[in-house]
Design a protein around this motif. Structure first.
Motif, PDB file in Angstrom:
ATOM      1  N   LEU A  12     -34.317 -97.278   8.699  1.00  0.00           N
ATOM      2  CA  LEU A  12     -34.270 -97.094   7.283  1.00  0.00           C
ATOM      3  C   LEU A  12     -34.550 -98.317   6.391  1.00  0.00           C
ATOM      4  CD1 LEU A  12     -33.669 -94.966   5.160  1.00  0.00           C
ATOM      5  CD2 LEU A  12     -31.381 -95.960   5.420  1.00  0.00           C
ATOM      6  N   LEU A  13     -34.215 -99.415   6.689  1.00  0.00           N
ATOM      7  CA  LEU A  13     -34.057-100.699   6.014  1.00  0.00           C
ATOM      8  C   LEU A  13     -35.685-101.056   6.118  1.00  0.00           C
ATOM      9  CD1 LEU A  13     -31.152-102.630   6.876  1.00  0.00           C
ATOM     10  CD2 LEU A  13     -31.497-101.404   4.588  1.00  0.00           C
ATOM     11  N   THR A  63     -32.053-103.982  -0.468  1.00  0.00           N
ATOM     12  CA  THR A  63     -32.306-102.698   0.229  1.00  0.00           C
ATOM     13  C   THR A  63     -30.965-101.893   0.455  1.00  0.00           C
ATOM     14  OG1 THR A  63     -34.340-103.263   0.870  1.00  0.00           O
ATOM     15  CG2 THR A  63     -33.416-101.359   2.070  1.00  0.00           C
ATOM     16  N   MET A  64     -30.071-102.975   1.167  1.00  0.00           N
ATOM     17  CA  MET A  64     -28.669-102.611   1.410  1.00  0.00           C
ATOM     18  C   MET A  64     -27.630-101.994   0.230  1.00  0.00           C
ATOM     19  SD  MET A  64     -27.873-105.162   4.624  1.00  0.00           S
ATOM     20  CE  MET A  64     -26.117-104.591   4.504  1.00  0.00           C
ATOM     21  N   THR A  65     -28.133-102.693  -0.799  1.00  0.00           N
ATOM     22  CA  THR A  65     -27.495-102.329  -2.118  1.00  0.00           C
ATOM     23  C   THR A  65     -27.793-101.200  -2.632  1.00  0.00           C
ATOM     24  OG1 THR A  65     -27.112-104.755  -2.761  1.00  0.00           O
ATOM     25  CG2 THR A  65     -27.111-103.103  -4.631  1.00  0.00           C
ATOM     26  N   LEU A  66     -29.289-101.007  -2.501  1.00  0.00           N
ATOM     27  CA  LEU A  66     -29.824 -99.563  -2.781  1.00  0.00           C
ATOM     28  C   LEU A  66     -29.064 -98.449  -2.156  1.00  0.00           C
ATOM     29  CD1 LEU A  66     -32.331 -97.930  -4.251  1.00  0.00           C
ATOM     30  CD2 LEU A  66     -33.692 -98.215  -2.137  1.00  0.00           C
ATOM     31  N   ILE A  67     -29.042 -98.534  -0.854  1.00  0.00           N
ATOM     32  CA  ILE A  67     -28.168 -97.577   0.142  1.00  0.00           C
ATOM     33  C   ILE A  67     -26.915 -97.303  -0.580  1.00  0.00           C
ATOM     34  CG2 ILE A  67     -27.598 -97.002   2.364  1.00  0.00           C
ATOM     35  CD1 ILE A  67     -30.069 -98.573   3.201  1.00  0.00           C
ATOM     36  N   TRP A  68     -26.243 -98.444  -0.678  1.00  0.00           N
ATOM     37  CA  TRP A  68     -24.722 -98.261  -1.131  1.00  0.00           C
ATOM     38  C   TRP A  68     -24.658 -97.568  -2.414  1.00  0.00           C
ATOM     39  CZ3 TRP A  68     -22.006-101.040  -5.054  1.00  0.00           C
ATOM     40  CH2 TRP A  68     -20.543-101.132  -4.867  1.00  0.00           C
ATOM     41  N   ILE A  69     -25.549 -97.760  -3.401  1.00  0.00           N
ATOM     42  CA  ILE A  69     -25.816 -97.344  -4.842  1.00  0.00           C
ATOM     43  C   ILE A  69     -25.931 -95.527  -4.761  1.00  0.00           C
ATOM     44  CG2 ILE A  69     -26.729 -97.076  -7.017  1.00  0.00           C
ATOM     45  CD1 ILE A  69     -26.920-100.163  -6.917  1.00  0.00           C
ATOM     46  N   GLN A  70     -26.919 -95.504  -3.764  1.00  0.00           N
ATOM     47  CA  GLN A  70     -27.250 -94.054  -3.596  1.00  0.00           C
ATOM     48  C   GLN A  70     -26.296 -93.277  -3.085  1.00  0.00           C
ATOM     49  OE1 GLN A  70     -31.246 -94.394  -1.914  1.00  0.00           O
ATOM     50  NE2 GLN A  70     -32.244 -94.370  -3.948  1.00  0.00           N
ATOM     51  N   GLU A  71     -25.932 -93.727  -1.600  1.00  0.00           N
ATOM     52  CA  GLU A  71     -25.141 -92.828  -0.825  1.00  0.00           C
ATOM     53  C   GLU A  71     -23.529 -93.046  -0.706  1.00  0.00           C
ATOM     54  OE1 GLU A  71     -26.846 -93.254   2.987  1.00  0.00           O
ATOM     55  OE2 GLU A  71     -28.723 -93.294   2.376  1.00  0.00           O
ATOM     56  N   VAL A  72     -23.162 -94.197  -1.332  1.00  0.00           N
ATOM     57  CA  VAL A  72     -21.610 -94.141  -1.590  1.00  0.00           C
ATOM     58  C   VAL A  72     -21.303 -94.167  -3.010  1.00  0.00           C
ATOM     59  CG1 VAL A  72     -19.766 -95.859  -1.234  1.00  0.00           C
ATOM     60  CG2 VAL A  72     -21.715 -95.822   0.292  1.00  0.00           C
ATOM     61  N   HIS A  78     -33.676 -97.105  -7.464  1.00  0.00           N
ATOM     62  CA  HIS A  78     -34.943 -97.372  -7.018  1.00  0.00           C
ATOM     63  C   HIS A  78     -35.027 -98.916  -6.948  1.00  0.00           C
ATOM     64  CE1 HIS A  78     -35.740 -97.670 -11.337  1.00  0.00           C
ATOM     65  NE2 HIS A  78     -36.755 -98.344 -10.938  1.00  0.00           N
ATOM     66  N   LEU A  79     -35.991 -99.646  -6.075  1.00  0.00           N
ATOM     67  CA  LEU A  79     -36.266-100.793  -5.958  1.00  0.00           C
ATOM     68  C   LEU A  79     -37.515-101.069  -6.969  1.00  0.00           C
ATOM     69  CD1 LEU A  79     -35.972-101.195  -2.084  1.00  0.00           C
ATOM     70  CD2 LEU A  79     -34.341-102.614  -3.849  1.00  0.00           C
ATOM     71  N   ASP A  80     -37.452-101.869  -7.846  1.00  0.00           N
ATOM     72  CA  ASP A  80     -38.513-102.350  -8.737  1.00  0.00           C
ATOM     73  C   ASP A  80     -39.722-102.735  -7.879  1.00  0.00           C
ATOM     74  OD1 ASP A  80     -39.102-102.406 -11.650  1.00  0.00           O
ATOM     75  OD2 ASP A  80     -40.087-103.936 -10.656  1.00  0.00           O
ATOM     76  N   PRO A  81     -40.984-102.167  -8.251  1.00  0.00           N
ATOM     77  CA  PRO A  81     -42.242-102.508  -7.335  1.00  0.00           C
ATOM     78  C   PRO A  81     -42.591-104.050  -7.547  1.00  0.00           C
ATOM     79  CG  PRO A  81     -42.841-101.256  -8.947  1.00  0.00           C
ATOM     80  CD  PRO A  81     -41.335-101.060  -9.174  1.00  0.00           C
ATOM     81  N   ARG A  82     -42.093-104.656  -8.671  1.00  0.00           N
ATOM     82  CA  ARG A  82     -42.330-106.201  -8.915  1.00  0.00           C
ATOM     83  C   ARG A  82     -41.403-106.883  -8.154  1.00  0.00           C
ATOM     84  NH1 ARG A  82     -41.516-106.007 -15.113  1.00  0.00           N
ATOM     85  NH2 ARG A  82     -39.992-104.633 -14.282  1.00  0.00           N
TER      86      ARG A  82
END
Length: 176
Positions: A12-13, A63-72, A78-82
């Motif tokens: 996933l990461l 990416t781990m922060t993204l998962i935490w924000i979304q799933e917890v 989203h991760l900014d593309p820049r």
């Protein structure tokens, strides 16, 4: 089962750092359909934006922060593309500067920020830049809410001769 969970996390990461998605990672994850949005200044739904810097640990931690924000926490994000080019990039990105890596034309204060989070920024070498920006733009400067639980050093340089001496010596090489 633990081995499969680790494999799924690595997969996933890897997928997320490359811009893809493969579902949820955590066993009790909040599904996407149940996640909330934050509101912009006009009351429109927006997801939390996360900016990364151009080094591996930043990609991993954000990416781990993204998962935490979304799933917890249960927020769309989203991760900014820049990708930021330096430790100072997050200072300007979090403030809403549309050209956060352009030292001559950052375009700060023109639009509401769409980037709200950045971890593993290695800002230490840019403390003066961060303070000067906060004084010039107090209404949009980011707020440091603390560390992540580990302390790191940045901008360490080893001369090639010193590195070779260390590698030639007896002992365990701790190379990451």
């Amino acid at each position: 089962e633990v081995r499969m969970s680790r494999f799924k996390l690595v997969l996933l990461l890897t997928s997320l750092t490359q811009g893809g998605t493969i579902g949820t990672c955590l066993p009790d994850a909040i599904p996407e359909s149940a996640r909330k949005y934050i509101k912009d200044s006009e009351g429109k739904d927006i997801g939390l934006g996360i900016v990364r810097a151009n080094w591996a640990s930043s990609f991993l931690m954000n990416t781990m922060t993204l998962i935490w924000i979304q799933e917890v926490l249960g927020y769309h994000s989203h991760l900014d593309p820049r990708v930021g080019g330096s430790g100072a990039s997050a200072v300007f990105a979090l403030a809403g500067c549309s050209n956060f890596d352009d030292a001559t034309a950052r375009s700060c204060g023109e639009n509401e920020t769409l980037i709200h989070v950045s971890t593993d920024t290695w800002i230490g070498s840019y403390a003066a830049t961060e303070q000067a920006f906060a004084q010039e733009y107090p209404q949009i400067a980011a707020v440091d809410i603390g560390g992540m639980g580990y302390v790191g050093e940045e901008s360490i340089f080893l001369a090639q001769a010193t590195l070779k001496l260390g590698q030639a010596d007896i002992g365990l090489a701790l190379d990451f």
